[in-house]
Design an enzyme around this catalytic site. Structure first.
Site, PDB file in Angstrom:
ATOM      1  N   THR A   1       0.740  -1.237  -0.085  1.00 45.06           N
ATOM      2  CA  THR A   1      -0.037  -0.158   0.047  1.00 45.06           C
ATOM      3  C   THR A   1       0.856   1.452  -0.084  1.00 45.06           C
ATOM      4  OG1 THR A   1      -1.747  -1.105   1.311  1.00 45.06           O
ATOM      5  CG2 THR A   1      -1.682   1.226   1.205  1.00 45.06           C
TER       6      THR A   1
ATOM      7  N   LEU B   1      -3.627  -7.042   4.893  1.00 47.91           N
ATOM      8  CA  LEU B   1      -2.258  -7.341   4.530  1.00 47.91           C
ATOM      9  C   LEU B   1      -1.465  -6.158   3.889  1.00 47.91           C
ATOM     10  CD1 LEU B   1      -1.833 -11.260   3.523  1.00 47.91           C
ATOM     11  CD2 LEU B   1      -2.283 -10.087   5.905  1.00 47.91           C
ATOM     12  N   CYS B   2      -2.136  -4.933   3.758  1.00 46.22           N
ATOM     13  CA  CYS B   2      -1.718  -4.000   2.949  1.00 46.22           C
ATOM     14  C   CYS B   2      -0.999  -4.156   1.514  1.00 46.22           C
ATOM     15  CB  CYS B   2      -0.355  -3.398   3.711  1.00 46.22           C
ATOM     16  SG  CYS B   2      -0.977  -2.589   5.253  1.00 46.22           S
ATOM     17  N   SER B   3      -1.879  -5.244   0.954  1.00 42.90           N
ATOM     18  CA  SER B   3      -1.350  -5.488  -0.385  1.00 42.90           C
ATOM     19  C   SER B   3      -2.711  -5.530  -1.359  1.00 42.90           C
ATOM     20  CB  SER B   3      -0.617  -6.886  -0.495  1.00 42.90           C
ATOM     21  OG  SER B   3      -0.201  -7.353  -1.774  1.00 42.90           O
TER      22      SER B   3
END
Length: 803
Positions: A104, A374-376
């Site tokens: 992110t 998961l900030c993806s």
């Protein structure tokens, strides 16, 4: 972290802390370090040590200091921001190309770009062959920045470190320069990042050092010296980054430090103690593991074991338990896959298991995993096949990053990720697999419920059941007040009188405190003293300050002297929902709660009768397992109950609540508690008392009336009558790990949630007890205008649905 804990979140955080902390503590006790911007001996010692650690860290990555400089930053994201801010200050800005698998923090760099484009695998093949992606037409930029992650934070997939080299080979003849930014935070945690390789050509590399060494919380930005000119246009300067500054009306001028890039970018005082700790961490890491190649071999072996173990999990009907998103770890491949395994769980009927329930159960077993997005964002959407319109729909439906991830539109909103690190062991993998087998593998497949063509009917008859106890919880998540026998207790539209009318709010975050995070809240015991007109709250826990009072009195009346008259403008949050509550300004009251709990908090009141943000409505509804025609994962546990008619259940005005989680009143049956305790004991545990479930009303079989001792009879109830008052059942109560708080001591235990999860789970969610609301009496006679009231010992008449 306890000795029996398994840490499967960020790999580096599992470093043996004792060895590192001992080494660091010894150095801090023997050596005085000062601010490196000073000329004192302690300050100059800090300066020289920082230079040594910087050089040592460059060596850790095989980075020649003649070719690279290293800038200490707070974290990897801070390093990305430094690059983005520099690119933004270029005369014509920059164009941005980023890979779909980016973290992110890399995705966010697009917001400052003049032009931006996201590329996937097929786009990269074209890009690497010399066909540049075409951002939207616009003004030409001064430079192009290409960014990607060396290893996906979501599934561990690795991408070639040679991409920057290959792109530069095809960039000859470009009008503007091409720079590359590599996120190596996940990759470098368990693999050797070798900047001396002929294949390596990235201009900027960001790293998260705690992921490698476990401590300290520090990041690094490594800059190729040939790309340092990007920072020449940077405007801001901080303390320590300039040689001279003039501040006058005549002239405003400054001279930046020019010998090294890091001198210009490390604004202000460096976290020099953290940098000294980094030196200790590198020493301990070398002593424990030898090299990153050994760490890589070890974690790859463990990842392969975990992957195959998850792949082999099957239900009794042979359906797989896990949906894996990570590619099979294969060290023989040119890139391999990092020791990150992401997956989701399915039940034996093929339904998705709630991530929230997985995380709750894992926490009780001291297993630390990560769930969610998961900030993806790019990889997550691709793996779960979530289209942009679906993501926007989920947002509109209330899903937010950081909240419990659920199933929306038939698809999960996140995944489960297990990350293996240098300190992970085979026993960790074995125990994690055993945990999944014990709680999520269904040996006996669910049998379909037989379908009936006849219309369901109901029967209303005495059930030999009576009210055993009545409890109200005046302050949300604190102890309960048990209504004495013989006392008639008022029932209001929002629930039982005085139930959850107050809460404790953290003044910084605005969040209402909960026993899930602060178990000691149960040691705050309220007592309603109507003769004196006060709520007495006494503390029954350990005493930190012997001179501090252990009891406080709060007027039951809304005393304006004690309440903040402006607090209606203050925003608080209860169960993720924004509310407006009246905060108390009395330091005596607020200090009592802050001192006893050891956390800053303010008492707030949320009285009945409010409107807008000063009111709430019940969110609960009859669950899937209570509908006809659904599969049951636990035969006999969840009888089928038709959904209540909309005319009854959807009247918001009749479903008001104060600060309870979901409904006006929660009911638990003691025969169900007994049945569950028998199962807990059979599994080797200790039974728990009724108060663990924090119910307002506990019913029991009346032995004098030949009461029904059936297991979980409340699952079949649609309406009940207590004394002369009617109540509608709104649906089963979803449970969390809060039931594991011992209400007498404030200590956490594993039961009853562990056994509930094995015996009372449907669609991955755990249920026990039922929600209900009072149904006002109809008619135009005197009793209908009086307040409803119940008391201990009242008979309970049950209306059940029959096939």
């Amino acid at each position: 972290m306890g000795q029996d804990s398994i840490y499967l979140d960020h790999a580096g955080s599992t470093l043996c802390a004792k060895s590192l902390m001992d080494a660091f503590a010894q150095e801090m006790a023997c050596t005085l370090y000062g601010n490196p911007h000073s000329g004192s001996s302690s300050s100059q010692l800090s300066t020289s040590r920082i230079d040594d650690v910087r050089l040592r860290l460059l060596g850790f990555f095989n980075a020649d200091p003649e070719k690279y400089d290293l800038v200490f930053v707070a974290n990897a994201t801070a390093g990305i921001k430094l690059v983005v801010e520099a690119m933004r200050e270029l005369p014509q800005g920059y164009s941005y190309v980023y890979h779909q698998s980016c973290h992110t923090s890399l995705v966010g760099a697009r917001e400052d770009a003049k032009q931006r484009i996201c590329v996937d695998e097929s786009d990269m093949d074209l890009y690497l062959s010399g066909n540049e992606p075409s951002p939207s037409a616009g003004q030409a930029a001064s430079a192009t920045l290409f960014a990607y992650s060396a290893q996906s934070h979501m599934d561990g997939r690795r991408y070639p470190l040679s991409w920057p080299r290959d792109l530069k080979e095809h960039s000859n003849g470009r009008r503007e320069p091409l720079y590359t930014l590599l996120d190596a935070a996940s990759f470098s945690a368990t693999s050797q990042l070798d900047l001396s390789s002929a294949d390596f050509a990235a201009d900027f590399v960001v790293l998260s050092l705690y992921k490698i060494f476990g401590f300290p919380d520090l990041g690094a930005l490594i800059v190729r010296r040939s790309a340092e000119c990007v920072f020449d246009s940077r405007r801001y300067f901080g303390g320590g980054t300039v040689d001279l500054v003039t501040c006058s009306r005549k002239e405003q001028w400054h001279a930046r430090k020019s010998q090294f890039l890091h001198q210009r970018l490390e604004d202000g005082t460096l976290p020099f103690h953290n940098i000294m700790a980094l030196d200790s961490a590198m020493t301990v890491h070398l002593k424990l593991f030898g090299s990153m190649d050994r760490v890589s071999q070890h974690t790859t072996c463990l990842a392969r074991k975990l992957f195959h173990g998850l792949q082999e999990l099957q239900h009794g009907n042979s359906l797989p338990v896990c949906v894996l998103y990570t590619q099979k770890p294969d060290s023989a491949g040119p890139l391999g896959t990092g020791p990150v395994v992401s997956f989701n769980l399915k039940n034996s009927a093929g339904g998705w298991v709630s991530l929230g329930e997985v995380e709750k159960l894992a926490g009780l077993q001291n297993i630390h995993i990560r769930t969610g997005g998961l900030c993806s964002p790019g990889n997550m959407a691709a793996a779960l096949r979530l289209e942009p319109w679906e993501l926007k729909r989920n947002l509109s439906a209330g899903f937010r990053c950081g909240v419990d991830s659920e199933i929306m539109g038939g698809k999960p909103t996140g995944v489960i990720r297990a990350s293996l690190g240098a300190m992970s062991t085979e026993s960790d993998v074995d125990r994690f697999l055993a945990f999944l087998r014990g709680f999520f593998v269904e040996d006996c497949p669910a049998a379909p419920i037989s379908q009936h063509t006849d219309t369901h009917s109901s029967v209303c008859a005495p059930a030999g059941v009576r009210v055993k106890t009545i409890t109200v919880y005046p302050i949300k998540s604190c102890g309960g007040f048990v209504v004495p026998p013989g006392v008639r207790w008022d029932v209001r539209p929002e629930g039982l009188a005085w139930d959850r009318e107050w809460c404790l709010v953290h003044p910084g975050s605005g969040q209402a405190l909960s026993q899930k995070r602060y178990p000691r809240m149960t040691l705050l015991r309220p007592a309603l003293d109507f003769d004196s007109g006060v709520l007495r709250v006494s503390y029954h826990g350990p005493i930190n300050d012997p001179i501090y009072p252990l009891e406080i009195q709060i007027p039951l009346s809304a005393n304006p002297v004690l309440l903040d008259q402006e607090s209606k403008e203050m925003s608080s949050r209860v169960c993720g929902e924004a509310i407006s509550a009246r905060a108390y300004v009395s330091s005596e009251i607020n200090d009592f709660f802050s001192k006893t709990l050891g956390v800053p908090c303010v008492l707030a009141r949320f009285p009945a009768g409010g409107i807008g943000l000063s009111s709430r409505t019940a969110k609960v509804h009859v669950q899937k397992h209570q509908h006809v025609g659904k599969y049951r994962t636990l035969p006999g546990s969840f009888p089928d109950v038709p959904s209540p008619p909309d005319s009854d259940s959807e009247q918001a005005g009749e479903r008001r609540i104060l600060l309870s989680n979901e409904s006006p009143i929660l009911l638990v049956n003691s025969s169900s508690v007994d049945a569950l305790n028998e199962e807990i004991v059979r599994r080797g545990g200790e039974g728990v008392p009724d108060d663990s479930y924090r119910a307002n009303i506990v019913t029991e079989a009346d032995s004098l009336e030949g009461g029904d001792h059936a297991t979980y009879p409340e699952d079949t109830w649609s309406r009940i009558r207590i004394g002369h008052d009617d109540f509608q059942l709104l649906g089963a109560c979803r449970r969390c790990q809060m039931v594991c708080v011992d209400q007498a001591t404030g200590n956490m235990r594993r039961e009853p949630f562990s056994t509930l999860a094995k015996t009372r789970r449907f669609d991955g969610k755990v249920y026990f007890g039922v929600h209900m609301r009072h149904v006002p009496r109809s008619g135009n006679f005197g009793l209908s205008k009086q307040s409803a009231a119940i008391r201990v010992g009242d008979a309970v008449t049950v209306e059940s649905w029959l096939s």
